[in-house]
Design an enzyme around this catalytic site. Structure first.
Site, PDB file in Angstrom:
ATOM      1  N   HIS A 122      47.760 110.146-101.338  1.00 32.17           N
ATOM      2  CA  HIS A 122      46.454 110.757-101.075  1.00 32.17           C
ATOM      3  C   HIS A 122      46.113 111.870-102.059  1.00 32.17           C
ATOM      4  CE1 HIS A 122      45.926 108.450 -97.486  1.00 32.17           C
ATOM      5  NE2 HIS A 122      46.920 109.027 -96.842  1.00 32.17           N
ATOM      6  N   ASP A 159      50.318 101.063 -96.928  1.00 35.31           N
ATOM      7  CA  ASP A 159      50.157 102.118 -95.931  1.00 35.31           C
ATOM      8  C   ASP A 159      48.873 101.862 -95.140  1.00 35.31           C
ATOM      9  OD1 ASP A 159      51.238 105.284 -95.643  1.00 35.31           O
ATOM     10  OD2 ASP A 159      49.160 104.981 -95.050  1.00 35.31           O
ATOM     11  N   HIS A 161      46.706 103.915 -94.191  1.00 32.28           N
ATOM     12  CA  HIS A 161      45.611 104.720 -94.719  1.00 32.28           C
ATOM     13  C   HIS A 161      45.382 104.376 -96.190  1.00 32.28           C
ATOM     14  CE1 HIS A 161      47.402 107.159 -91.415  1.00 32.28           C
ATOM     15  NE2 HIS A 161      46.132 107.370 -91.118  1.00 32.28           N
ATOM     16  N   ASP A 243      53.085 103.033 -91.347  1.00 30.38           N
ATOM     17  CA  ASP A 243      52.255 103.492 -90.240  1.00 30.38           C
ATOM     18  C   ASP A 243      51.270 102.440 -89.743  1.00 30.38           C
ATOM     19  OD1 ASP A 243      51.138 103.825 -92.732  1.00 30.38           O
ATOM     20  OD2 ASP A 243      50.504 105.893 -92.418  1.00 30.38           O
TER      21      ASP A 243
END
Length: 306
Positions: A122, A159, A161, A243
């Site tokens: 990120h 992931d 996200h 996740d």
């Protein structure tokens, strides 16, 4: 050749406030799950400023270093924190990913898994966010391109996200193909399929909440795998976030551990067909049991399929 496990105890010195999902216990659980496996165990070196500058300006590096607290934690944004050991841990994460690249391209290992924290996907060029300080995988990609002379590097980010930081850092890099599958809608709100990079070098796959592993498999088989085969990578980098697991508290894609093993095996098969070694870097995963189980399945598959 074996699969390398690259890690360092400094990853445990990046401390977040009580109750924060990105916590020291994550790395402890992953390393415990990998105990006893036949892996080539390697110490993650510290990345230098010149390494971080492959993706970040010196002014940003200096800003993060200056913000380190002597005690306790310091908040950078709504969910990103620093402690006294954070810079050292982040440098080890980047250095570990680069060491993995060196090892697989130098014939020391067929594949590598970098088990470090904080995560990195990120972090944008001048913005820490989403628990991340530096763009670990993007820096590893630039290291392979600029220092090893590769011309085609793939980054696959599964992931839950979107890897907005990796996308930002590689947006203009025509020698890379960045593929990210993510739940949408979900934080950080980026990752729409119409975000395709400056050179059509970004592929975003949006997955709706509660869609499950079968939907993921179909999306990869129809959209991602053909694109990877066409690109014919010389190196495959994986942002391995766990996740998307059904037990994870931060999202709702409801994958099972077998889905991570399947996806890893398929990615390894494509990489092997093009002669590309594999380096995987730990990203998210916040249910400790699910994280440990999924990471172990991922690494077992790396050892079997590369």
């Amino acid at each position: 050749m074996a699969t390398a496990l690259i890690t360092h105890a400094d990853g445990l010195t990046h401390v977040t406030p009580a109750g924060h999902p990105e916590r020291v216990a994550r790395l402890e659980h992953v390393l415990h799950a990998l105990q006893g496996m036949d892996l080539l165990r390697v110490t993650a070196p510290e990345a230098e400023d010149e390494d971080l500058r492959l993706c970040h300006p010196q002014s940003y590096i200096d800003r993060i270093a200056a913000a380190l607290p002597r005690t306790g934690t310091r908040q950078l944004d709504a969910d990103t924190f620093l402690s006294a050991g954070s810079m050292r841990a982040a440098r080890r994460a980047v250095g570990g990913a680069m060491r993995g690249v060196d090892m697989v391209l130098g014939g020391e290992a067929n594949s590598a898994f970098c088990a470090m924290r904080p995560p990195g996907h990120h972090a944008e060029r001048e913005t820490p966010m989403g628990f991340c300080l530096f763009g670990t995988v993007a820096i590893a990609a630039k290291h392979a391109l600029d220092r090893h002379g590769l011309s085609r590097v793939v980054v696959v980010d599964f992931d839950v996200h979107h890897g907005n930081g990796t996308q930002d850092l590689l947006w203009d890099e025509k020698r890379t193909l960045f593929v990210s599958s993510q739940q949408m809608p979900l934080w950080p709100g980026t990752g729409s399929p119409d975000e395709t990079g400056a050179h059509d070098n970004v592929l975003n796959v949006a997955l709706v909440p509660d869609s499950g592993g079968n939907t993921m498999r179909s999306a990869y088989e129809t959209r991602v795998f053909p694109r990877l085969r066409e690109f014919a990578p010389e190196l495959l980098l994986i942002s391995a976030g766990f996740d998307a697991h059904a037990d994870d508290p931060l999202a709702q894609l409801n994958w099972e551990t077998v889905d991570f093993a399947w996806l890893t095996a398929e990615l390894c098969a494509i990489a092997k067909a093009s002669g590309a070694p594999v380096v995987s870097v730990l990203e998210g995963g916040y249910d400790l049991a699910a994280l440990a189980e999924s990471a172990a399945a991922h690494v077992i598959t790396l050892t079997e399929k590369t």
